[in-house]
Design a protein around this motif. Structure first.
Motif, short mmCIF file in Angstrom:
data_model
loop_
_atom_site.label_atom_id
_atom_site.label_comp_id
_atom_site.label_asym_id
_atom_site.label_seq_id
_atom_site.Cartn_x
_atom_site.Cartn_y
_atom_site.Cartn_z
N PRO A 17 -25.78 93.50 34.88
CA PRO A 17 -24.46 92.87 34.74
C PRO A 17 -24.39 92.35 33.45
CG PRO A 17 -25.74 92.15 36.72
CD PRO A 17 -26.78 92.78 36.01
N CYS A 18 -25.28 91.62 32.74
CA CYS A 18 -25.21 91.17 31.46
C CYS A 18 -25.06 92.22 30.25
CB CYS A 18 -26.24 90.16 30.99
SG CYS A 18 -26.01 88.33 31.74
N GLN A 19 -25.63 93.14 30.64
CA GLN A 19 -25.18 94.52 29.87
C GLN A 19 -23.66 95.01 29.91
OE1 GLN A 19 -28.18 97.35 30.27
NE2 GLN A 19 -29.53 96.65 28.57
N LEU A 20 -23.24 94.68 30.95
CA LEU A 20 -21.96 95.48 31.18
C LEU A 20 -20.85 94.33 31.06
CD1 LEU A 20 -22.74 97.78 34.23
CD2 LEU A 20 -22.70 98.08 31.81
N GLY A 21 -21.12 93.27 31.51
CA GLY A 21 -20.03 92.11 31.37
C GLY A 21 -19.77 91.50 30.26
N GLU A 29 -35.21 88.53 32.52
CA GLU A 29 -34.60 89.32 33.35
C GLU A 29 -33.55 88.45 34.10
OE1 GLU A 29 -34.96 92.45 34.20
OE2 GLU A 29 -36.36 92.55 32.57
N CYS A 30 -32.80 88.68 35.28
CA CYS A 30 -31.57 88.15 35.88
C CYS A 30 -31.84 86.58 36.00
CB CYS A 30 -31.30 88.92 37.01
SG CYS A 30 -29.66 88.09 37.79
N LEU A 31 -30.97 85.64 35.51
CA LEU A 31 -31.02 84.45 35.75
C LEU A 31 -29.92 84.07 36.78
CD1 LEU A 31 -31.25 83.39 32.13
CD2 LEU A 31 -33.33 83.26 33.60
N GLY A 32 -29.35 84.86 37.56
CA GLY A 32 -28.58 84.51 38.71
C GLY A 32 -27.10 84.05 38.24
N ALA A 33 -26.58 84.20 37.11
CA ALA A 33 -25.42 84.02 36.62
C ALA A 33 -24.38 85.15 36.34
CB ALA A 33 -25.48 82.88 35.48
N CYS A 34 -24.53 86.16 36.92
CA CYS A 34 -24.08 87.39 36.83
C CYS A 34 -22.59 87.41 36.48
CB CYS A 34 -24.41 88.61 37.84
SG CYS A 34 -26.19 88.59 38.39
#
Length: 303
Positions: free
Chosen positions: A140-144, A178-183
């Motif tokens: 999500p962070c790579q695409l957002g 890795e994911c920190l849950g703020a996608c």
């Protein structure tokens, strides 16, 4: 007659199925080489070895007493995670001495504490900078937004260090996580305990500059927690059990935001795009009119 039988019998003798013979050795199987053993193995260093004493200070001892009240006495070892967190906040990282002290307080084998500390990446078992910048690089962070790759490049370019490194002044540690849950507000980073979201390369650099200026304004040294200091050298001047936990620093420390008593100005945590949470910046796209149907909500205030 015999000439017709014997050739067939000969062929049968040569075609008897053979029982496979298993070898007395097993083939060697290997796994891929692990690039780092940082999460599994402890190596003594000048900053992290069992001979360095560590004890919880008076404030944390009171907190430990409150934490242990939440657990039955026979299960107090369940408090291992919050106690490790207290030790990390006091010392700046979870050293082997912190783990041993937690094991002593909870009356549990040190190995059980080591297992917890090496499993969770929230425990930093090596010293980190005053500001621990953790950049999320999952999908999500790579695409957002602009993408986490550009955020990583901005951080690396501004700090001059790559992921897994600390600046020479001990002010910043840069990590890829890795994911920190703020996608929904991607891309984002976590700095110490705060989330900064909806980032762009420009806002990321602005944030780093503000953190650096805040540390210089308060006279804080690198490699310590918190925001303001008690002396000209900052909290980093204190060593041992009372580091950054003195009576004055706890009660009158400049708050984390953003126009403190010492003139510290920092961007507020959360989205850096102008929105307050994760609402649509263009306005509502649903529930913009009265819901269709015969059901009506009461307006007499009785519900």
């Amino acid at each position: 007659m015999a000439s017709k039988i014997m050739p067939k019998a000969g062929r049968c003798l040569f075609n008897v199925p053979r029982i496979p013979i298993r070898p007395q050795w097993r083939p060697l199987s290997t796994t891929s080489r692990v690039a780092s053993d940082a999460l599994q193995v402890h190596r003594d260093s000048s900053q992290n070895n069992p001979s360095i004493p560590f004890t919880f200070n008076a404030i944390n001892q009171k907190l430990i007493a409150e934490i242990l009240k939440r657990y039955p006495p026979q299960y107090k070892k369940a408090a291992v995670m919050p106690l490790l967190d207290l030790g990390q906040r006091q010392l700046g990282f979870t050293s082997i001495s912190v783990m041993n002290e937690v094991a002593k307080v909870l009356e549990m084998p040190p190995m059980r504490v080591y297992e917890v500390a090496t499993f969770y990446t929230m425990y930093n078992r090596d010293p980190v900078g005053r500001y621990h910048v953790q950049a999320c690089t999952t999908t999500p962070c790579q695409l957002g937004g602009c993408g986490s790759d550009k955020i990583m490049e901005a951080i690396e370019s501004h700090l001059g260090v790559g992921p897994g490194s600390t600046t020479e002044d001990g002010m910043f540690t840069f990590s890829e996580v890795e994911c920190l849950g703020a996608c929904v507000n991607a891309p984002m980073v976590q700095i110490n305990d705060d989330y900064y979201e909806d980032l762009t390369p420009e806002s990321m650099v602005t944030l780093l500059k503000a953190l650096q200026a805040a540390a210089e304004t308060t006279g804080a040294a690198g490699g310590t927690a918190g925001l303001s200091g008690d002396s000209e050298a900052g909290m980093g001047s204190s060593k041992g059990a009372d580091r950054s936990q003195g009576e004055r620093s706890v009660k009158t420390q400049t708050p984390r935001g953003y126009n403190g008593k010492q003139g510290v100005t920092l961007p507020s945590p959360g989205p850096q795009s102008g929105r307050k949470t994760c609402e649509n910046m263009a306005g509502l796209t649903a529930l913009t009119e009265e819901p269709w149907g015969n059901e009506k909500l009461r307006t007499d205030g009785q519900l």
